[in-house]
Design an enzyme around this catalytic site. Structure first.
Site, PDB file in Angstrom:
ATOM      1  N   ARG A   1       5.144  89.674 -12.856  1.00  0.00           N
ATOM      2  CA  ARG A   1       3.971  88.977 -12.323  1.00  0.00           C
ATOM      3  C   ARG A   1       3.835  89.369 -10.859  1.00  0.00           C
ATOM      4  O   ARG A   1       4.460  88.785  -9.997  1.00  0.00           O
ATOM      5  CB  ARG A   1       4.197  87.456 -12.476  1.00  0.00           C
ATOM      6  CG  ARG A   1       2.918  86.622 -12.364  1.00  0.00           C
ATOM      7  CD  ARG A   1       3.262  85.185 -12.005  1.00  0.00           C
ATOM      8  NE  ARG A   1       3.746  85.109 -10.644  1.00  0.00           N
ATOM      9  CZ  ARG A   1       4.683  84.252 -10.213  1.00  0.00           C
ATOM     10  NH1 ARG A   1       5.234  83.397 -11.027  1.00  0.00           N
ATOM     11  NH2 ARG A   1       5.055  84.268  -8.945  1.00  0.00           N
TER      12      ARG A   1
ATOM     13  N   HIS B   1       1.977  82.854  -8.748  1.00  0.00           N
ATOM     14  CA  HIS B   1       1.759  82.186 -10.037  1.00  0.00           C
ATOM     15  C   HIS B   1       0.287  81.792 -10.187  1.00  0.00           C
ATOM     16  O   HIS B   1      -0.333  82.031 -11.218  1.00  0.00           O
ATOM     17  CB  HIS B   1       2.660  80.949 -10.140  1.00  0.00           C
ATOM     18  CG  HIS B   1       2.322  80.079 -11.299  1.00  0.00           C
ATOM     19  ND1 HIS B   1       2.596  80.445 -12.599  1.00  0.00           N
ATOM     20  CD2 HIS B   1       1.698  78.880 -11.371  1.00  0.00           C
ATOM     21  CE1 HIS B   1       2.151  79.483 -13.421  1.00  0.00           C
ATOM     22  NE2 HIS B   1       1.615  78.543 -12.701  1.00  0.00           N
TER      23      HIS B   1
ATOM     24  N   TYR C   1      10.388  82.465  -2.674  1.00  0.00           N
ATOM     25  CA  TYR C   1      11.435  82.603  -3.689  1.00  0.00           C
ATOM     26  C   TYR C   1      11.717  84.028  -4.159  1.00  0.00           C
ATOM     27  O   TYR C   1      12.523  84.237  -5.056  1.00  0.00           O
ATOM     28  CB  TYR C   1      11.137  81.691  -4.903  1.00  0.00           C
ATOM     29  CG  TYR C   1       9.769  81.893  -5.550  1.00  0.00           C
ATOM     30  CD1 TYR C   1       9.559  82.897  -6.486  1.00  0.00           C
ATOM     31  CD2 TYR C   1       8.690  81.076  -5.223  1.00  0.00           C
ATOM     32  CE1 TYR C   1       8.322  83.078  -7.074  1.00  0.00           C
ATOM     33  CE2 TYR C   1       7.443  81.240  -5.817  1.00  0.00           C
ATOM     34  CZ  TYR C   1       7.264  82.248  -6.748  1.00  0.00           C
ATOM     35  OH  TYR C   1       6.037  82.422  -7.324  1.00  0.00           O
TER      36      TYR C   1
HETATM   37  C1  LIG Z   1       4.578  71.243 -20.854  1.00  0.00           C
HETATM   38  C2  LIG Z   1       4.349  71.794 -19.472  1.00  0.00           C
HETATM   39  N1  LIG Z   1       5.350  71.802 -18.586  1.00  0.00           N
HETATM   40  C3  LIG Z   1       5.148  72.302 -17.339  1.00  0.00           C
HETATM   41  C4  LIG Z   1       3.931  72.774 -16.981  1.00  0.00           C
HETATM   42  C5  LIG Z   1       3.703  73.333 -15.567  1.00  0.00           C
HETATM   43  N2  LIG Z   1       3.659  74.788 -15.605  1.00  0.00           N
HETATM   44  C6  LIG Z   1       2.484  75.435 -15.673  1.00  0.00           C
HETATM   45  S1  LIG Z   1       2.686  77.075 -15.745  1.00  0.00           S
HETATM   46  C7  LIG Z   1       4.364  76.970 -15.677  1.00  0.00           C
HETATM   47  C8  LIG Z   1       5.233  78.207 -15.726  1.00  0.00           C
HETATM   48  C9  LIG Z   1       5.137  78.955 -17.009  1.00  0.00           C
HETATM   49  O1  LIG Z   1       5.781  80.193 -16.894  1.00  0.00           O
HETATM   50  P1  LIG Z   1       5.723  81.294 -18.024  1.00  0.00           P
HETATM   51  O2  LIG Z   1       5.605  80.653 -19.362  1.00  0.00           O
HETATM   52  O3  LIG Z   1       6.852  82.231 -17.834  1.00  0.00           O
HETATM   53  O4  LIG Z   1       4.327  82.044 -17.791  1.00  0.00           O
HETATM   54  P2  LIG Z   1       3.762  82.833 -16.519  1.00  0.00           P
HETATM   55  O5  LIG Z   1       3.127  81.800 -15.626  1.00  0.00           O
HETATM   56  O6  LIG Z   1       4.911  83.522 -15.882  1.00  0.00           O
HETATM   57  O7  LIG Z   1       2.746  83.781 -17.006  1.00  0.00           O
HETATM   58  C10 LIG Z   1       4.761  75.646 -15.584  1.00  0.00           C
HETATM   59  C11 LIG Z   1       6.152  75.197 -15.493  1.00  0.00           C
HETATM   60  C12 LIG Z   1       2.899  72.737 -17.941  1.00  0.00           C
HETATM   61  N3  LIG Z   1       1.667  73.218 -17.686  1.00  0.00           N
HETATM   62  N4  LIG Z   1       3.130  72.268 -19.184  1.00  0.00           N
END
Ligand SMILES: Cc1ncc(C[n+]2csc(CCOP(=O)(O)OP(=O)(O)O)c2C)c(N)n1
Length: 394
Positions: free
Chosen positions: A279, A283, A292
């Site tokens: 990525r 984010h 980080y």
């Molecule tokens: C059930 C839930 N827990 C936490 C979140 C907060 N949250 C949104 S995106 C994210 C990270 C997800 O990372 P990843 O699945 O690796 O996808 P990326 O953003 O790297 O594409 C988090 C923790 C959420 N939206 N839903």
């Protein structure tokens, strides 16, 4: 195995060590546009290759411009997919356009590939009256019934078991289509991921589980997310097919997804595909990765840019030139800006629509809440400039 499966007996305690297993990464294309010796190349014709590349460029430009718009205060929120375009466009290109896509939120490349117009992107991002969701969702939560792209849900991993269920329906209907669930390696820590894989392998559904392993879940690096060899081997525990692929390599992604679709649709078997990428951007527009991770780490991945890699390959085939490339970027930039200006001017949805669409006749308690909201907006119109002129009096 079930208790009546024929067992394989041993007579010494043999533990199988998880850290001895490493799934290989399928790679075809090098960064300079040449291919690995002996690599299995997909059958990709010029028209499809250029459709893919154009979608990758448009996705990159859209992301750049919309983050800038967010920084200018024109947009409340945005999420870029920079660095992951070979995965998000490549997987869609390997599908039938009527296969269902249930994505996470960083897969705008698939929508671009399927023909979601810039106008459609902008109407959603600016929550105007032409937004299909009528302003009920945050920016980037796109959806298109026409393009078989399920509306994005914010709660992570909910789309994964839904994709198993949807694919089970496709299997029962016998329509030779599949469903792709796309998710990050962070989302794969949710219980929903495991429930979805188990159900798919037992019911033998035509589901492709595509994990975008981009190294981070917001600020959590993959090394703190799980101890095993990534996501791909998890499929083995469910008796499923699995493959790991270089997610910045358009030829490997396209080829692996084409085969995965064959397995799903011809054999009614689920498949897991883990696409390794990075990525490159934050984010979301609310995040600052400098807290980080290092610039040096980012730089390493900038040198693996999937757009440049594909461009070099197209040029080696004499299908593309630097001039055409510059003209494409320029035309997309102009079009994105012009479409954004139009979408910004469009009025917000009328406030009454907040309680329509779900019920044929909205129930009394919702009508009462709506009247309360309208009274509030009438009292403070300057605090609700987009809404105050968009409601019926009474
Ligand atoms: C059930 C839930 N827990 C936490 C979140 C907060 N949250 C949104 S995106 C994210 C990270 C997800 O990372 P990843 O699945 O690796 O996808 P990326 O953003 O790297 O594409 C988090 C923790 C959420 N939206 N839903």
């Amino acid at each position: 195995m079930s208790t009546d499966t024929k067992e394989r007996a041993v007579h010494a305690p043999q533990f199988i060590r998880g850290d001895e297993l490493q799934i290989p990464t399928y790679k075809v294309l090098k960064q300079d546009g040449t291919t690995y010796k002996g690599a299995t190349l997909p059958d990709l014709d010029k028209d499809t290759a250029l459709r893919i590349y154009r979608a990758m460029v448009r996705t990159r430009v859209l992301d750049e411009r919309m983050l800038a718009a967010q920084r200018q205060g024109r947009l409340s929120f945005y999420m870029q997919s920079t660095g992951e375009e070979a995965t998000t466009v490549g997987f869609a290109a390997a599908l039938d356009d009527e296969d269902m896509i249930m994505a996470q939120y960083r897969e705008q490349g698939a929508l671009v590939y399927r023909g979601f117009t810039l106008d459609e992107f902008m109407n959603q991002l600016f929550s105007n009256e032409l937004d299909y969701g009528k302003g009920r969702q945050m920016p980037i939560h796109y959806g298109s019934a026409k393009l078989h792209y399920m509306t994005i849900s914010s709660p992570l991993a909910t789309q994964i078991p839904q994709a198993t269920g949807y694919a089970y329906g496709q299997k029962l209907a016998g329509d030779k289509k599949c469903t792709v669930a796309v998710f990050g390696e962070g989302a794969a820590s949710e219980g929903d991921f495991h429930a979805a894989l188990n159900m798919a392998s037992v019911l033998k559904t035509p589901t492709i589980f595509l994990c975008r392993n981009n190294g981070y879940a917001i600020s959590t690096p993959a090394s703190e997310q799980f101890a095993g060899d990534g996501i791909a081997p998890r499929a083995l525990g469910y008796g499923m097919h699995t493959i790991r692929v270089d997610g910045n390599d358009i030829l490997a992604v396209y080829s692996a997804m084409t085969e995965a679709r064959c397995i799903a649709v011809e054999q009614n078997e689920p498949v897991l595909v883990e696409a390794m990428s990075y990525r490159l951007a934050a984010h979301s527009s609310s995040d600052d990765p400098s807290g980080y991770r290092s610039k040096k780490e980012e730089e390493k991945w900038r040198n693996k840019d999937p757009l440049l890699r594909m461009k070099h390959w197209l040029q080696a085939k004499n299908w593309w030139s630097d001039d055409e490339d510059a003209a494409l970027f320029e035309a997309d930039r102009r079009e994105v800006l012009a479409t954004m200006k139009e979408a910004e001017k469009r009025p917000a949805p009328v406030i009454e629509e907040m309680i329509t669409d779900v019920y044929d006749t909205p129930p009394a308690h919702l009508k009462e809440q709506l009247e309360g909201l309208k009274a509030h907006v009438r009292l403070y119109p300057e605090a609700y400039p987009a809404t105050s002129g968009r409601m019926n009096n009474g």
